[in-house]
Write an enzyme that holds these catalytic residues in place. Structure first.
Site, PDB file in Angstrom:
ATOM      1  N   TYR A   1     -34.410 -33.358  18.851  1.00 20.46           N
ATOM      2  CA  TYR A   1     -33.939 -34.458  18.010  1.00 20.46           C
ATOM      3  C   TYR A   1     -34.953 -35.593  17.936  1.00 20.46           C
ATOM      4  O   TYR A   1     -34.939 -36.364  16.980  1.00 20.46           O
ATOM      5  CB  TYR A   1     -32.577 -34.940  18.502  1.00 20.46           C
ATOM      6  CG  TYR A   1     -31.563 -33.832  18.383  1.00 20.46           C
ATOM      7  CD1 TYR A   1     -31.088 -33.428  17.137  1.00 20.46           C
ATOM      8  CD2 TYR A   1     -31.130 -33.136  19.502  1.00 20.46           C
ATOM      9  CE1 TYR A   1     -30.206 -32.380  17.009  1.00 20.46           C
ATOM     10  CE2 TYR A   1     -30.235 -32.085  19.383  1.00 20.46           C
ATOM     11  CZ  TYR A   1     -29.779 -31.715  18.139  1.00 20.46           C
ATOM     12  OH  TYR A   1     -28.916 -30.658  18.012  1.00 20.46           O
TER      13      TYR A   1
ATOM     14  N   ARG B   1     -20.044 -27.242  18.912  1.00 21.79           N
ATOM     15  CA  ARG B   1     -20.397 -25.949  18.350  1.00 21.79           C
ATOM     16  C   ARG B   1     -19.143 -25.361  17.699  1.00 21.79           C
ATOM     17  O   ARG B   1     -18.015 -25.683  18.082  1.00 21.79           O
ATOM     18  CB  ARG B   1     -20.892 -24.991  19.435  1.00 21.79           C
ATOM     19  CG  ARG B   1     -22.094 -25.476  20.230  1.00 21.79           C
ATOM     20  CD  ARG B   1     -22.430 -24.469  21.323  1.00 21.79           C
ATOM     21  NE  ARG B   1     -23.618 -24.848  22.080  1.00 21.79           N
ATOM     22  CZ  ARG B   1     -23.593 -25.513  23.234  1.00 21.79           C
ATOM     23  NH1 ARG B   1     -22.438 -25.890  23.766  1.00 21.79           N
ATOM     24  NH2 ARG B   1     -24.719 -25.806  23.859  1.00 21.79           N
TER      25      ARG B   1
ATOM     26  N   HIS C   1     -26.079 -29.495  26.736  1.00 20.20           N
ATOM     27  CA  HIS C   1     -27.335 -28.772  26.950  1.00 20.20           C
ATOM     28  C   HIS C   1     -27.626 -28.668  28.441  1.00 20.20           C
ATOM     29  O   HIS C   1     -27.486 -29.649  29.177  1.00 20.20           O
ATOM     30  CB  HIS C   1     -28.503 -29.499  26.269  1.00 20.20           C
ATOM     31  CG  HIS C   1     -28.535 -29.325  24.794  1.00 20.20           C
ATOM     32  ND1 HIS C   1     -29.230 -30.183  23.954  1.00 20.20           N
ATOM     33  CD2 HIS C   1     -27.972 -28.395  23.980  1.00 20.20           C
ATOM     34  CE1 HIS C   1     -29.090 -29.779  22.703  1.00 20.20           C
ATOM     35  NE2 HIS C   1     -28.334 -28.702  22.703  1.00 20.20           N
TER      36      HIS C   1
ATOM     37  N   ARG D   1     -23.182 -30.905  14.109  1.00 22.25           N
ATOM     38  CA  ARG D   1     -23.595 -31.120  15.504  1.00 22.25           C
ATOM     39  C   ARG D   1     -24.974 -31.783  15.555  1.00 22.25           C
ATOM     40  O   ARG D   1     -25.210 -32.725  16.315  1.00 22.25           O
ATOM     41  CB  ARG D   1     -23.601 -29.778  16.242  1.00 22.25           C
ATOM     42  CG  ARG D   1     -24.103 -29.808  17.691  1.00 22.25           C
ATOM     43  CD  ARG D   1     -23.872 -28.435  18.304  1.00 22.25           C
ATOM     44  NE  ARG D   1     -24.640 -28.206  19.511  1.00 22.25           N
ATOM     45  CZ  ARG D   1     -24.244 -28.530  20.738  1.00 22.25           C
ATOM     46  NH1 ARG D   1     -23.097 -29.159  20.907  1.00 22.25           N
ATOM     47  NH2 ARG D   1     -24.992 -28.243  21.791  1.00 22.25           N
TER      48      ARG D   1
ATOM     49  N   LYS E   1     -20.888 -23.416  26.625  1.00 19.87           N
ATOM     50  CA  LYS E   1     -21.548 -22.180  27.027  1.00 19.87           C
ATOM     51  C   LYS E   1     -21.493 -22.024  28.541  1.00 19.87           C
ATOM     52  O   LYS E   1     -21.606 -23.003  29.281  1.00 19.87           O
ATOM     53  CB  LYS E   1     -23.007 -22.184  26.567  1.00 19.87           C
ATOM     54  CG  LYS E   1     -23.175 -21.995  25.060  1.00 19.87           C
ATOM     55  CD  LYS E   1     -24.638 -21.884  24.700  1.00 19.87           C
ATOM     56  CE  LYS E   1     -24.818 -21.598  23.220  1.00 19.87           C
ATOM     57  NZ  LYS E   1     -26.248 -21.480  22.849  1.00 19.87           N
TER      58      LYS E   1
ATOM     59  N   HIS F   1     -23.079 -26.277  12.460  1.00 18.07           N
ATOM     60  CA  HIS F   1     -24.127 -26.761  13.361  1.00 18.07           C
ATOM     61  C   HIS F   1     -24.840 -27.975  12.775  1.00 18.07           C
ATOM     62  O   HIS F   1     -25.403 -28.785  13.515  1.00 18.07           O
ATOM     63  CB  HIS F   1     -25.123 -25.640  13.672  1.00 18.07           C
ATOM     64  CG  HIS F   1     -25.416 -25.505  15.126  1.00 18.07           C
ATOM     65  ND1 HIS F   1     -24.455 -25.168  16.057  1.00 18.07           N
ATOM     66  CD2 HIS F   1     -26.565 -25.678  15.824  1.00 18.07           C
ATOM     67  CE1 HIS F   1     -24.996 -25.130  17.262  1.00 18.07           C
ATOM     68  NE2 HIS F   1     -26.272 -25.435  17.153  1.00 18.07           N
TER      69      HIS F   1
END
Length: 313
Positions: free
Chosen positions: A294, A161, A285, A262, A185, A259
């Site tokens: 995806y 990110r 994730h 990514r 995150k 992004h």
């Protein structure tokens, strides 16, 4: 007789019970070490609800699921996108979860409200050829070019990110182990393999460019891996701007965001046979359901290939 000074009209504010609820939520988010951007976004969304409830004469303990539904309907009437309503509902769930944890309500009314359905927007994905032409098109000349080449090679090689990219330090790059330490995150740390082209680009940047940028007049930050021409750490807006510059200059995937690199990283791994769990871990994730988009990208690509190629498509 002197003219009385005009009093400025005060902007509307939530009632005292709502102000206390907002304060508690922010304290809870801080204790959980939530990102500042997350706290700001939650503050905006829950403050809007608190103002709406105050206008209705409602306090936090008065809120039932039907009132939350009424608020979501109110947002729709104001032409809010489903994604916006879904985001605001998530903020309300956090607000009332905080109230329940502090013993002010018995249950979370927002938990009983269905999330508005959002359209599926498949991410922009560069082909392997486009990604290669973009990265190879950034020349290894001056310090800024060397920095940008290393930065975008690393973004594509590790699926980063923009926020993760600008928070890297030189110590996060394990040259011997050929891996990168990433703080994602929720301050969750993960280790991602680095491809040889990216590792070589980072080595060249560190050897030939970073010291020159660090010595530039202005603020310096020895901890940031990627520095601006004035020696300060790059921000996410700088990363987006530089990528737009290079996509336009090279003439490949113009207007792409960081992004997109990514997304391309994940899609190309899937194309190459990587399993979803591995891709999930490398992307950072929390849930594999986030990674499953995806598979939809891959399905869409296959459908396009079928439509182009099959005589009876």
């Amino acid at each position: 007789m002197p003219k009385a000074a005009e009093t400025s009209k005060q902007p509307p504010a939530p009632s005292a019970p709502w102000a206390r609820a907002l304060f508690l939520l922010d304290g809870d988010l801080r204790r959980r070490d939530s990102a500042e951007r997350t706290r700001r976004a939650y503050a905006v969304d829950v403050s809007q609800f608190a103002l709406w409830a105050t206008e209705q004469g409602l306090e936090p303990a008065d809120i039932a699921p039907k009132l939350v539904r009424r608020y979501i309907a109110h947002l729709s009437e104001k032409h809010a996108a489903p994604s916006t309503s879904a985001r605001k509902l998530a903020a309300l769930r956090a607000l009332f979860s905080s109230q329940r944890e502090h013993g002010h309500i018995a249950q979370n009314p927002a938990d009983l409200v269905s999330t508005p359905r959002r359209g599926v927007h498949l991410p922009r994905v560069l082909s392997t050829g486009e990604a290669g032409r973009l990265l190879d098109g950034i020349p290894a000349t001056g310090p800024l070019e060397l920095r940008d080449r290393a930065m975008f090679e690393l973004a594509y090689s590790c699926g980063l990110r923009a926020e993760e990219l600008v928070s890297l330090t030189p110590h996060d790059v394990d040259h011997d182990g050929e891996q990168l330490r990433v703080e994602g995150k929720g301050r969750k740390t993960r280790f991602v393999p680095i491809g040889e082209p990216a590792l070589a680009a980072v080595r060249t940047y560190l050897d030939r460019a970073r010291a020159a940028l660090q010595a530039s007049p202005g603020r310096t930050s020895p901890d940031a891996l990627f520095l601006s021409k004035s020696g300060r750490p790059l921000g996410t807006s700088d990363v987006r701007r530089r990528l737009r510059t290079w996509t336009a200059r090279v003439g490949v995937a113009e207007g792409s965001s960081p992004h997109a690199l990514r997304h391309s990283f994940a899609t190309h791994l899937l194309d190459g046979g990587a399993d979803l769990r591995s891709i999930q871990e490398m992307l950072g994730h929390a849930s594999v359901s986030s990674t499953q988009i995806y598979t939809r990208v891959e399905s869409a690509r296959l459908r396009r290939a079928y439509a182009r190629s099959h005589p009876r498509a």
